[in-house]
Scaffold this motif. Structure first.
Motif, PDB file in Angstrom:
ATOM      1  N   SER A 185       0.780  -1.380  -0.054  1.00 40.39           N
ATOM      2  CA  SER A 185       0.134  -0.094  -0.054  1.00 40.39           C
ATOM      3  C   SER A 185       1.035   1.105   0.018  1.00 40.39           C
ATOM      4  N   ALA A 186       1.939   1.044   0.205  1.00 42.68           N
ATOM      5  CA  ALA A 186       3.019   2.309   1.017  1.00 42.68           C
ATOM      6  C   ALA A 186       3.183   2.665  -0.368  1.00 42.68           C
ATOM      7  N   VAL A 187       3.930   1.964  -1.500  1.00 46.89           N
ATOM      8  CA  VAL A 187       4.908   1.653  -2.752  1.00 46.89           C
ATOM      9  C   VAL A 187       3.298   2.040  -3.783  1.00 46.89           C
ATOM     10  N   ILE A 188       2.664   2.102  -3.572  1.00 46.89           N
ATOM     11  CA  ILE A 188       1.256   2.326  -4.415  1.00 46.89           C
ATOM     12  C   ILE A 188       1.069   4.303  -4.253  1.00 46.89           C
ATOM     13  N   GLN A 189       0.787   3.992  -2.474  1.00 43.71           N
ATOM     14  CA  GLN A 189       0.201   5.441  -2.427  1.00 43.71           C
ATOM     15  C   GLN A 189       1.165   6.461  -2.229  1.00 43.71           C
ATOM     16  N   ASN A 190       2.739   6.009  -2.552  1.00 46.13           N
ATOM     17  CA  ASN A 190       3.180   7.044  -2.256  1.00 46.13           C
ATOM     18  C   ASN A 190       4.053   6.922  -4.015  1.00 46.13           C
ATOM     19  N   TRP A 197       3.592   9.205  -9.620  1.00 49.77           N
ATOM     20  CA  TRP A 197       2.337   9.887 -10.977  1.00 49.77           C
ATOM     21  C   TRP A 197       0.611  10.672  -9.803  1.00 49.77           C
ATOM     22  N   GLU A 198      -0.051  10.919 -10.863  1.00 51.17           N
ATOM     23  CA  GLU A 198      -0.791  11.915  -9.998  1.00 51.17           C
ATOM     24  C   GLU A 198      -2.454  11.029  -9.689  1.00 51.17           C
ATOM     25  N   GLY A 199      -3.062  11.094  -8.350  1.00 51.45           N
ATOM     26  CA  GLY A 199      -3.908   9.867  -8.883  1.00 51.45           C
ATOM     27  C   GLY A 199      -3.700   8.713  -7.953  1.00 51.45           C
TER      28      GLY A 199
END
Length: 179
Positions: free
Chosen positions: A35-40, A43-45
């Motif tokens: 989750s951290a990798v994806i949310q941080n 890219w926009e969004g």
């Protein structure tokens, strides 16, 4: 007498394969790191994306050495039908994010030509299959979780069937079998 001994032997074997508390802790740490990798990501969004666990670890029928099945999906769009090309594009974005994260993930393979495109990751000794907007399995996972929560013997029976199917080479979607 032989039947009782066989039942006891099977039950001991199944119980030896059940996930332990440390397996669950590692799965949760891994899910938080994904989750951290994806949310941080830059890219926009990216902050709108969430991760959900599905499959045997989430439904209670997991064994101590099974992989994690994870879906990354846009927040609030469960059940959203995203195009195959969009899923592939997002997997490639995520691939770069995991490679650059510094959180200990190893990208083993990106399978773009499967029915459900998937990125195969490793996190320590844990193997992860990450898909994008593949939310249909979440409902099946909830149903099987309800069954496994009914009684510990239901969980043991499910794991026994899973072990038998593996021994008989009857599982694995890559070979056209059930997962």
């Amino acid at each position: 007498k032989n039947r009782v001994a066989c039942n006891l032997s099977l039950r001991r074997r199944v119980q030896a394969c059940l996930r332990m508390q440390q397996d669950e802790v590692l799965a949760n740490v891994c899910l938080d790191a994904i989750s951290a990798v994806i949310q941080n990501s830059i890219w926009e969004g990216a902050r709108r994306w969430r991760v959900s666990l599905f499959g045997s670890v989430a439904n209670g029928f997991g064994t101590s050495n099974c992989d994690l099945d994870v879906v990354a999906h846009e927040d609030g769009v469960l059940g959203h039908k995203q195009g195959l090309e969009d899923a592939k594009r997002m997997l490639l974005k995520f691939c770069d994010a995991f490679r650059l994260s510094g959180l200990g993930f190893v990208v083993k393979e990106v399978v773009l030509h499967a029915r459900v495109p998937v990125m195969k990751l490793q996190y320590g000794n844990l193997e992860i299959d990450l898909s994008v907007n593949n939310t249909k399995p979440l409902l099946n996972t909830r149903l099987l979780k309800a069954y496994s929560d009914l009684n510990p013997i239901v969980k043991e029976l499910g794991v026994a069937v899973k072990l038998w199917a593996k021994e008989q080479d009857l599982c694995g979607p890559a070979r056209g079998n059930l997962s």
